[in-house]
Design an enzyme around this catalytic site. Structure first.
Site, PDB file in Angstrom:
ATOM      1  N   TYR A 148      47.008  42.731  41.905  1.00 19.71           N
ATOM      2  CA  TYR A 148      45.583  42.519  41.299  1.00 19.71           C
ATOM      3  C   TYR A 148      45.139  40.952  41.258  1.00 19.71           C
ATOM      4  O   TYR A 148      44.152  40.521  41.781  1.00 19.71           O
ATOM      5  CB  TYR A 148      45.660  42.825  39.522  1.00 19.71           C
ATOM      6  CG  TYR A 148      44.453  42.122  38.856  1.00 19.71           C
ATOM      7  CD1 TYR A 148      44.561  40.600  38.237  1.00 19.71           C
ATOM      8  CD2 TYR A 148      43.367  42.947  38.622  1.00 19.71           C
ATOM      9  CE1 TYR A 148      43.697  40.270  37.275  1.00 19.71           C
ATOM     10  CE2 TYR A 148      42.255  42.215  37.783  1.00 19.71           C
ATOM     11  CZ  TYR A 148      42.615  41.177  37.239  1.00 19.71           C
ATOM     12  OH  TYR A 148      41.576  40.467  36.451  1.00 19.71           O
TER      13      TYR A 148
HETATM   14  N1  LIG Z   1      38.605  41.886  29.972  1.00 15.52           N
HETATM   15  C1  LIG Z   1      39.011  40.736  30.194  1.00 15.52           C
HETATM   16  O1  LIG Z   1      39.691  39.969  29.206  1.00 15.52           O
HETATM   17  C2  LIG Z   1      39.086  39.895  31.367  1.00 15.52           C
HETATM   18  C3  LIG Z   1      38.267  40.461  32.330  1.00 15.52           C
HETATM   19  N2  LIG Z   1      38.038  39.612  33.585  1.00 15.52           N
HETATM   20  C4  LIG Z   1      37.331  40.429  34.939  1.00 15.52           C
HETATM   21  O2  LIG Z   1      35.915  40.670  34.206  1.00 15.52           O
HETATM   22  C5  LIG Z   1      35.275  41.863  34.565  1.00 15.52           C
HETATM   23  C6  LIG Z   1      34.995  42.814  33.533  1.00 15.52           C
HETATM   24  O3  LIG Z   1      36.192  43.144  32.706  1.00 15.52           O
HETATM   25  P1  LIG Z   1      36.159  44.258  31.986  1.00 15.52           P
HETATM   26  O4  LIG Z   1      34.897  44.717  31.474  1.00 15.52           O
HETATM   27  O5  LIG Z   1      37.272  44.364  31.232  1.00 15.52           O
HETATM   28  O6  LIG Z   1      36.374  45.518  33.384  1.00 15.52           O
HETATM   29  P2  LIG Z   1      36.854  46.982  33.241  1.00 15.52           P
HETATM   30  O7  LIG Z   1      38.489  47.071  33.265  1.00 15.52           O
HETATM   31  O8  LIG Z   1      36.130  47.741  31.987  1.00 15.52           O
HETATM   32  O9  LIG Z   1      36.177  47.476  34.647  1.00 15.52           O
HETATM   33  C7  LIG Z   1      34.903  47.338  34.782  1.00 15.52           C
HETATM   34  C8  LIG Z   1      34.378  48.548  35.471  1.00 15.52           C
HETATM   35  O10 LIG Z   1      35.034  48.717  36.819  1.00 15.52           O
HETATM   36  C9  LIG Z   1      34.693  49.946  37.080  1.00 15.52           C
HETATM   37  N3  LIG Z   1      35.543  50.258  38.487  1.00 15.52           N
HETATM   38  C10 LIG Z   1      36.962  50.178  38.371  1.00 15.52           C
HETATM   39  N4  LIG Z   1      37.376  50.479  39.707  1.00 15.52           N
HETATM   40  C11 LIG Z   1      36.330  50.840  40.298  1.00 15.52           C
HETATM   41  C12 LIG Z   1      36.221  51.717  41.650  1.00 15.52           C
HETATM   42  N5  LIG Z   1      37.194  51.638  42.434  1.00 15.52           N
HETATM   43  N6  LIG Z   1      34.613  51.763  42.040  1.00 15.52           N
HETATM   44  C13 LIG Z   1      33.878  51.551  41.410  1.00 15.52           C
HETATM   45  N7  LIG Z   1      34.020  51.111  39.865  1.00 15.52           N
HETATM   46  C14 LIG Z   1      35.238  50.622  39.508  1.00 15.52           C
HETATM   47  C15 LIG Z   1      35.047  50.893  36.109  1.00 15.52           C
HETATM   48  O11 LIG Z   1      34.172  51.837  36.089  1.00 15.52           O
HETATM   49  P3  LIG Z   1      34.106  53.320  35.416  1.00 15.52           P
HETATM   50  O12 LIG Z   1      34.614  52.927  34.068  1.00 15.52           O
HETATM   51  O13 LIG Z   1      32.769  53.792  35.467  1.00 15.52           O
HETATM   52  O14 LIG Z   1      35.161  54.254  36.074  1.00 15.52           O
HETATM   53  C16 LIG Z   1      34.774  50.005  34.850  1.00 15.52           C
HETATM   54  O15 LIG Z   1      33.941  50.461  33.863  1.00 15.52           O
HETATM   55  C17 LIG Z   1      36.413  42.371  35.738  1.00 15.52           C
HETATM   56  O16 LIG Z   1      36.122  41.903  36.981  1.00 15.52           O
HETATM   57  C18 LIG Z   1      37.575  41.796  35.299  1.00 15.52           C
HETATM   58  O17 LIG Z   1      38.587  41.723  36.525  1.00 15.52           O
HETATM   59  C19 LIG Z   1      38.991  38.823  34.063  1.00 15.52           C
HETATM   60  C20 LIG Z   1      39.901  38.378  32.964  1.00 15.52           C
HETATM   61  C21 LIG Z   1      39.976  38.781  31.691  1.00 15.52           C
HETATM   62  N1  LIG Z   2      39.353  44.913  35.348  1.00 14.96           N
HETATM   63  C1  LIG Z   2      39.874  44.313  34.286  1.00 14.96           C
HETATM   64  N2  LIG Z   2      40.314  43.271  34.406  1.00 14.96           N
HETATM   65  C2  LIG Z   2      41.264  42.469  33.501  1.00 14.96           C
HETATM   66  C3  LIG Z   2      41.385  43.129  32.403  1.00 14.96           C
HETATM   67  C4  LIG Z   2      40.443  44.284  32.045  1.00 14.96           C
HETATM   68  O1  LIG Z   2      40.718  44.859  30.762  1.00 14.96           O
HETATM   69  N3  LIG Z   2      40.074  44.927  33.053  1.00 14.96           N
HETATM   70  N4  LIG Z   2      41.807  42.608  31.285  1.00 14.96           N
HETATM   71  C5  LIG Z   2      42.562  41.367  31.439  1.00 14.96           C
HETATM   72  C6  LIG Z   2      43.442  40.860  30.381  1.00 14.96           C
HETATM   73  O2  LIG Z   2      42.415  40.509  29.135  1.00 14.96           O
HETATM   74  C7  LIG Z   2      44.118  39.564  30.490  1.00 14.96           C
HETATM   75  O3  LIG Z   2      43.096  38.668  31.068  1.00 14.96           O
HETATM   76  C8  LIG Z   2      44.890  39.148  29.447  1.00 14.96           C
HETATM   77  O4  LIG Z   2      45.709  38.099  29.565  1.00 14.96           O
HETATM   78  C9  LIG Z   2      42.772  40.806  32.816  1.00 14.96           C
HETATM   79  N5  LIG Z   2      41.780  41.279  33.643  1.00 14.96           N
END
Ligand SMILES: NC(=O)C1=CN([C@@H]2O[C@H](COP(=O)(O)OP(=O)(O)OC[C@H]3O[C@@H](n4cnc5c(N)ncnc54)[C@H](OP(=O)(O)O)[C@@H]3O)[C@@H](O)[C@H]2O)C=CC1
Ligand SMILES: Nc1nc2c(c(=O)[nH]1)N=C([C@H](O)[C@@H](O)CO)CN2
Length: 236
Positions: A148
């Site tokens: 990742y």
């Molecule tokens: N949440 C957090 O605390 C953190 C988030 N981030 C980053 O911020 C962004 C948003 O995070 P978050 O809302 O938690 O993200 P999610 O884990 O909720 O993922 C967002 C969406 O990505 C879609 N997705 C995953 N794999 C695929 C694929 N192969 N093809 C098409 N769509 C795909 C999913 O679609 P579906 O549900 O329709 O399958 C999902 O709803 C991400 O880029 C994440 O890495 C970074 C650090 C911390």
């Molecule tokens: N696609 C996603 N990326 C990440 C997620 C997630 O829920 N979906 N969550 C994290 C965590 O919050 C991490 O930041 C905790 O240390 C990171 N990326």
């Protein structure tokens, strides 16, 4: 800044951060096109507000190219592309290669191909922006999420290269969050451990990402930059 009539594309907007940002862009008067992979209540909610949902499975080149083809039937212009879609998969025995290739595809190949194929849509808008949503974890690496982290690091590299390639007509920037919002299954002990990693010690919620998106879209003098939004993890 007044909204133009060119839509903003945001990927992975069916839930959580992407859904929040899509809702806020609609609040601010932008037309929205969003990608989704699974039918979720958030997908329907966006459709009911007039956003255009386009199915996308970014786990293969064919899926990415099919999305691009469908996108081009909906618009000839784009104000911005926000690459939010992401899979957060930890290493598990016997699944390493599949996880790596899936995350390479969604975190690197999809933004790469979408940016290359859709830059003409952005060129018809001024200003025009690409925003890559990465992760603060790239700064240090991750023992539990090696693939990742590596693929998010590759996304940061794409920010630099596309910023140079598309200047001055398209700005290209990144946002590197740390903890933004927990997942439903995160227990109290895990939450406490994660919150202790930052100086500010809070779960801020998705609005901090939307604020960062707006800063990048509204600022005419920022490109090739990745904003750190991590509660001060780096000074803890
Ligand atoms: N949440 C957090 O605390 C953190 C988030 N981030 C980053 O911020 C962004 C948003 O995070 P978050 O809302 O938690 O993200 P999610 O884990 O909720 O993922 C967002 C969406 O990505 C879609 N997705 C995953 N794999 C695929 C694929 N192969 N093809 C098409 N769509 C795909 C999913 O679609 P579906 O549900 O329709 O399958 C999902 O709803 C991400 O880029 C994440 O890495 C970074 C650090 C911390
Ligand atoms: N696609 C996603 N990326 C990440 C997620 C997630 O829920 N979906 N969550 C994290 C965590 O919050 C991490 O930041 C905790 O240390 C990171 N990326």
């Amino acid at each position: 800044m007044t909204a133009t009539n060119a839509p903003i594309l945001i990927t992975g907007a069916g839930q959580r951060v992407g859904l929040h940002c899509a809702q806020r862009l609609l609040d601010d008067g932008y037309p929205v096109i969003f990608s989704y992979r699974s039918e979720r209540p958030g997908v329907q909610a966006l459709r009911e507000r007039g956003a255009i949902g386009v199915f996308a499975d970014f786990s293969s080149e064919a899926g990415i190219l099919a999305f691009i083809a469908e996108l081009n039937t909906h618009t000839q212009r784009l104000r911005a592309i926000i690459h939010n879609a992401s899979a957060w998969i930890a290493e598990t025995p016997d699944e390493e290669s599949r996880a790596f290739t899936d995350m390479f595809s969604v975190h690197m190949l999809a933004p790469y191909l979408i940016n290359l194929h859709c830059s003409p849509l952005l060129q018809r808008s001024s200003p025009a922006d690409i925003v890559h949503i990465s992760d603060d974890v790239v700064r240090k690496g991750s023992r539990q999420h090696i693939a990742y982290c590596a693929t998010k690091a590759g996304l940061d590299s794409l920010t630099l290269s596309f910023a140079a390639q598309f200047a001055p007509s398209i700005k290209v920037n990144g946002i590197a969050p740390a903890m933004v919002m927990f997942n439903e299954g995160d227990d109290a002990a895990y939450r406490a451990k994660v919150l202790a990693k930052s100086a500010l010690g809070i779960e801020p919620g998705p609005e901090v990402i939307y604020q960062s998106v707006r800063y990048l879209l509204d600022n005419p003098y920022v490109t090739g930059t990745t904003l750190t939004v991590n509660g001060g993890r780096h000074i803890k």
